[in-house]
Scaffold this active site. Sequence first.
Site, PDB file in Angstrom:
ATOM      1  N   VAL A  14      34.265  37.207  45.670  1.00 42.00           N
ATOM      2  CA  VAL A  14      34.072  37.729  44.311  1.00 42.00           C
ATOM      3  C   VAL A  14      33.630  36.620  43.363  1.00 42.00           C
ATOM      4  CG1 VAL A  14      35.189  38.853  42.346  1.00 42.00           C
ATOM      5  CG2 VAL A  14      35.712  39.604  44.677  1.00 42.00           C
ATOM      6  N   ALA A  33      26.108  40.502  24.930  1.00 41.75           N
ATOM      7  CA  ALA A  33      27.288  39.885  24.315  1.00 41.75           C
ATOM      8  C   ALA A  33      27.038  39.417  22.892  1.00 41.75           C
ATOM      9  CB  ALA A  33      27.755  38.701  25.161  1.00 41.75           C
ATOM     10  N   ARG A  45      38.335  24.536  46.154  1.00 44.69           N
ATOM     11  CA  ARG A  45      38.626  23.524  47.160  1.00 44.69           C
ATOM     12  C   ARG A  45      37.448  23.278  48.100  1.00 44.69           C
ATOM     13  NH1 ARG A  45      44.776  25.214  49.046  1.00 44.69           N
ATOM     14  NH2 ARG A  45      45.802  24.776  47.054  1.00 44.69           N
ATOM     15  N   ILE A 134      33.798  50.036  39.887  1.00 44.44           N
ATOM     16  CA  ILE A 134      33.960  51.292  39.141  1.00 44.44           C
ATOM     17  C   ILE A 134      34.700  50.995  37.837  1.00 44.44           C
ATOM     18  CG2 ILE A 134      34.858  53.643  39.207  1.00 44.44           C
ATOM     19  CD1 ILE A 134      34.987  53.377  42.269  1.00 44.44           C
ATOM     20  N   LYS A 203      47.086  48.860  42.936  1.00 43.20           N
ATOM     21  CA  LYS A 203      46.083  49.459  42.045  1.00 43.20           C
ATOM     22  C   LYS A 203      46.626  50.689  41.340  1.00 43.20           C
ATOM     23  CE  LYS A 203      42.499  47.771  45.181  1.00 43.20           C
ATOM     24  NZ  LYS A 203      41.583  48.132  46.276  1.00 43.20           N
ATOM     25  N   GLY A 300      33.618  44.147  47.337  1.00 47.99           N
ATOM     26  CA  GLY A 300      32.350  43.464  47.561  1.00 47.99           C
ATOM     27  C   GLY A 300      32.072  42.438  46.491  1.00 47.99           C
TER      28      GLY A 300
END
Length: 438
Positions: A14, A33, A45, A134, A203, A300
Amino acid sequence: MKPVRVGICGLGTVASGTFNVLTRNADEITRRAGRPIVIEQIGARRENPDCDTTGFNVTTDIFDVARNPDVDVLVELIGGYDVARELVLTAIEHGKHVVTANKALIAVHGNEIFQAAHDKGVIVAFEGAVAGGIPVIKSLREGLGANRIQWLAGIINGTGNYILTHMRDEGRAFEDVLAEAQALGYAEADPTFDVEGIDAAHKLTILASIAYGVPLQFDKAYTEGISRITAEDVDHADNLGYIIKHLGISKRTEAGLELRVHPTLIPKERLLASVHGVKNAIAVMGDAVGPTLYYGAGAGAEPTASAVVADLLDVARDISTDHHYRVPYLAFSGIIEGDDSLPMLPMEDIVTAYYLRLLAVDRPGVLARVATILSEQGISIEAIMQKEATEGELVPIILMTHRTREKNMNEVIRQLESLADIAGPVTRIRVESLDENE
């Protein structure tokens, strides 16, 4: 306006997606923005070949990022509980806003983190923590803000949905499809969090808190996985007009809130029944809007990065706003102080319908004894299928019941499993209609 300077902690899937989206779409993001969002520092790392960090300030100590006075927003993408908690609290203490995609962190430590952020006057954003790309958190918190949420139900773990999809489409066993999911990278080497429902419970805890205005209460979520589901169960459900999905379900009742993750039979005509593979979907019922559905990639690199960067856009817009006037983290004011006006119901008080599968000795009177046990608990049978005898003259019996209390069904299963004519454990799967009138 001066740029918003971001420090990214972690450089995994991610994080690399977030880095790539921020750099690739920099002009578009700036226009949205109203100011540039720039990467000031990266804490990781090891390098990631999926992103080129040449020319960027990279440190191997993530806490350097949390203390860096030039960083306005810390993006926590290291995952896990303890180190992530310490990192986020350190960043907050140093006056930094935080964006995270860490559902475990928010579900378990969110109340503490939100209180610290409130006291410091900084923002904690976490859209990427639930259902990847989503925008369901923003939808619940803002888009559905006029509604009294009645229930929500979601396929919120892509690994479990992939396994159940292929079990149904190809008639394969759980273990076989799990091994394939691991080979394809959809499941971890240790798949426990995914297949036993822990990830989904993290979640669901977050969604329920935002939907109903209650503190995060992961420890009260009932969690059951899919490892005991067989190809036969999937086939029987199909013959009865249902599909098995691993759902996170939360409902508002007069007695309190339900918070549960488990395999569920849902009618084939429901929209959630048509969500296949690794995709996620969440159905939400509001009293004003009615039923709504949110569908898309639940994980993903770039789908989740889409949510992370969307949070950065919100922070960039709100960074100069007095924190008393911002949208509350969990949509309702006062939650982090401990509002418990809607208690979480224990699982034994949940009311639902049931699918039961049992193996019985093929002799007269067995089915009558089964029906008697159900009747004594006030449970009526909606449908019954008796299959051909298996090896050893055991007959699979499949029952669908009307709605009853979980406590009563627990007693039924206890009595059934004590009968000499019943072999092995009784399989129980809960059934939900997900009707818009519920």
